[in-house]
Scaffold this motif. Structure first.
Motif, mmCIF file in Angstrom:
data_model
loop_
_atom_site.group_PDB
_atom_site.id
_atom_site.type_symbol
_atom_site.label_atom_id
_atom_site.label_comp_id
_atom_site.label_asym_id
_atom_site.label_seq_id
_atom_site.Cartn_x
_atom_site.Cartn_y
_atom_site.Cartn_z
ATOM 1 N N GLY A 247 6.382 8.364 -2.817
ATOM 2 C CA GLY A 247 5.095 8.608 -2.187
ATOM 3 C C GLY A 247 4.801 10.083 -2.123
ATOM 4 O O GLY A 247 5.722 10.917 -2.137
ATOM 5 N N SER A 249 3.597 12.032 0.263
ATOM 6 C CA SER A 249 3.677 12.778 1.522
ATOM 7 C C SER A 249 4.635 12.091 2.473
ATOM 8 O O SER A 249 4.972 10.911 2.313
ATOM 9 N N GLU A 251 3.878 11.284 5.475
ATOM 10 C CA GLU A 251 3.114 10.255 6.177
ATOM 11 C C GLU A 251 3.119 8.954 5.378
ATOM 12 O O GLU A 251 3.332 7.865 5.926
ATOM 13 N N ASN A 252 2.857 9.073 4.083
ATOM 14 C CA ASN A 252 2.826 7.902 3.219
ATOM 15 C C ASN A 252 4.186 7.224 3.173
ATOM 16 O O ASN A 252 4.313 6.012 3.384
ATOM 17 N N ARG A 256 6.001 3.449 4.815
ATOM 18 C CA ARG A 256 6.770 2.490 4.027
ATOM 19 C C ARG A 256 8.162 2.285 4.613
ATOM 20 O O ARG A 256 8.690 1.177 4.615
ATOM 21 N N SER A 338 3.795 0.432 -5.677
ATOM 22 C CA SER A 338 3.820 1.713 -4.960
ATOM 23 C C SER A 338 3.135 2.809 -5.762
ATOM 24 O O SER A 338 2.387 3.632 -5.200
ATOM 25 N N GLU A 341 -0.592 2.250 -5.644
ATOM 26 C CA GLU A 341 -1.130 2.692 -4.352
ATOM 27 C C GLU A 341 -1.215 4.211 -4.281
ATOM 28 O O GLU A 341 -2.192 4.766 -3.767
ATOM 29 N N ASN A 342 -0.201 4.899 -4.798
ATOM 30 C CA ASN A 342 -0.216 6.363 -4.771
ATOM 31 C C ASN A 342 -1.374 6.924 -5.588
ATOM 32 O O ASN A 342 -2.009 7.920 -5.195
ATOM 33 N N ALA A 345 -5.022 5.854 -3.802
ATOM 34 C CA ALA A 345 -5.274 6.147 -2.383
ATOM 35 C C ALA A 345 -6.364 7.214 -2.225
ATOM 36 O O ALA A 345 -6.530 8.094 -3.080
ATOM 37 N N ASN A 346 -7.108 7.112 -1.134
ATOM 38 C CA ASN A 346 -8.120 8.114 -0.765
ATOM 39 C C ASN A 346 -9.129 8.367 -1.873
ATOM 40 O O ASN A 346 -9.484 9.505 -2.199
#
Length: 467
Positions: A247, A249, A251-252, A256, A338, A341-342, A345-346
């Protein structure tokens, strides 16, 4: 302070994560097929007190980018790739402590032959083997074994669950603890009453056989897993001792990690027993300035086409069809959740940014700096994301590892965050500070206890087998 665990992340191929670095004049990746390349790496990792060499693998050729394998072949994108199990014995012979995590796909392996191969390697390494359990993500791999298309994720994990159950039976329930006698005077090697045949009739596998190997030092290897989809997290909760996460960061990754530890608790296991390894690319030097110069130098060799061919295979989407300034979004696939998603994201990463795996704004975490800078960033990840260690992605080989051992390891040690000597014992004993076998709350341990209590529903006396 928590002692950081370290694996070096590699593939038995020309290139792995950072496409194009094989062209760097100091890189030795073109010698990937030489045994000395791997024995030298193993010796270097042991000098740096690494816990293991984590070897990625898979049978499918990347053929999503451009609708075929041409870019993969031309740019050496995880291609060609040799069988990693074949080099472990040689590396074990020149080391005493280094562990070896090998990726094996449950869709591509036969449980009986696989269990034998793992037990053999565990014997030859004196208990230093780990298995990275994967279910695949490539249609090309499915086609290579005669299946038209990769099956849905939920079915793959159902197969993985039964595959693990069956191999646990072979490793744990076929031979009782005191079955092996080695009695030269009486001419008795093993007590046949304590060696049992495993009878299994399941949804995906059937078997009636005695495990071909006597119990190895760990019996069941240390169990790694990397899936972060809902099915993957549930599977990890039941089976995994270690999980590899990726991930951009803390936070990310921290989110998980929390989901994974909760899944372990939901499965009736100790959530703190799970060891989580985060992906990280370190570029280290004597000073920050030197490290940034090295980063710029390495970045100039990154192959954008090769990088996109790799990512296209990972997410099941042909990125050659997108404008370089387009965002990667709105994708649903049967591939690596994963990474998908990375990337999405955003609002999604731009294709141009994703094409440079050494881009600080990319999806793969990276730290550039002096030994002190890298060490402090790694400690921050441990504290903020609750990871236990790292799978360190190699850059220029072996220079990147040499720089880490020279500059970062002493800094981690000076902060009390990294061991100064190996513990004795098997890989599981070194990593967990407990016994050589899986802990009592792991599903494999229940089979071991049942076997040592005598024949059970999963094990029959070997004498019952019709010769």
């Amino acid at each position: 302070m928590k002692q950081i665990l370290l694996n070096s992340f590699a593939s038995f191929s020309v290139s792995h994560n950072h496409q194009g670095l094989w062209q760097h004049p100091r890189d030795q990746s073109l010698d990937y097929w030489r045994l000395e390349t791997w024995t030298t790496l193993a010796e270097l990792l042991e000098r740096g007190l690494f816990d293991g060499l984590f070897i990625a693998d898979g049978l499918g050729v990347f053929d999503v980018y451009g609708g075929g394998p041409e870019a993969t072949i031309e740019h050496a994108v995880n291609f060609p790739k040799n069988d990693p199990a074949t080099i472990v014995s040689a590396m074990a012979a020149v080391t005493r402590h280094l562990g070896f995590g090998i990726t094996f796909n449950v869709i591509e392996e036969l449980p009986y032959a696989f269990a034998r191969r793992i037990s053999t390697l565990d014997h030859l390494t004196h208990g230093r083997i780990a298995w990275n359990i994967v279910t695949g993500y490539l249609d090309s791999a499915a086609k290579a074994r005669g299946i038209a298309k990769l099956m849905p994720r939920e079915q793959r994990y159902a197969i993985a669950d039964e595959f693990c159950e069956l191999t646990y039976k072979l490793w744990e329930a076929s031979w009782e603890e005191d079955a092996v006698l080695r009695d030269k005077a009486r001419g008795v090697f093993a007590d046949p009453k304590k060696v049992h045949r495993i009878v299994h009739e399941g949804e995906f596998f059937s078997l009636d056989a005695v495990h071909y190997c006597e119990p190895s030092p760990q019996r069941t290897p240390v169990l790694f897993q990397a899936g972060t989809s809902p099915s993957g997290v549930d599977f990890a909760g039941k089976h995994a001792e270690c999980v590899f996460v990726n991930g951009p960061s803390t936070e990310n990754v921290g989110g998980r990690v929390r989901r994974l530890r909760q899944a372990v608790a939901d499965a009736g296991r100790d959530p703190r027993s799970l060891k989580v390894f985060a992906s990280l690319t370190p570029i280290a030097a004597a000073t920050d300035a030197e490290a940034f110069d090295k980063h710029a130098e390495y970045s100039s060799y990154i192959d954008s086409v090769g990088s996109l061919a790799r990512l296209s295979a990972f997410i099941g989407q042909d990125l050659s069809t997108l404008d370089p300034d387009a965002s990667i979004s709105g994708i649903e696939s049967n591939s690596i959740q994963s990474i998908l998603e990375n990337l999405t994201a955003n609002g999604g990463r731009k294709v141009r940014d994703a094409a440079n795996s050494l881009n600080p704004n990319g999806v793969q975490p990276m730290v550039v700096g002096s030994g002190a800078t890298v060490a402090e960033e790694m400690i921050r990840w441990v504290e903020e994301a609750d990871v236990d260690g790292f799978n360190l992605v190699q850059t220029v080989k072996p220079e990147g590892v040499e720089d880490f051992v020279t500059h970062v390891v002493p800094e981690l040690q000076s902060r009390g965050a990294y061991k100064t000597a190996y513990a004795e014992g098997t890989l599981r004993e070194k990593m967990f500070g407990a016994g050589a076998y899986t802990p009592d709350d792991h599903p494999s341990a229940k089979l071991r206890r049942a076997a040592n209590a005598g024949p059970s529903a999963v094990a029959q006396p070997a004498a019952d087998v019709n010769a």
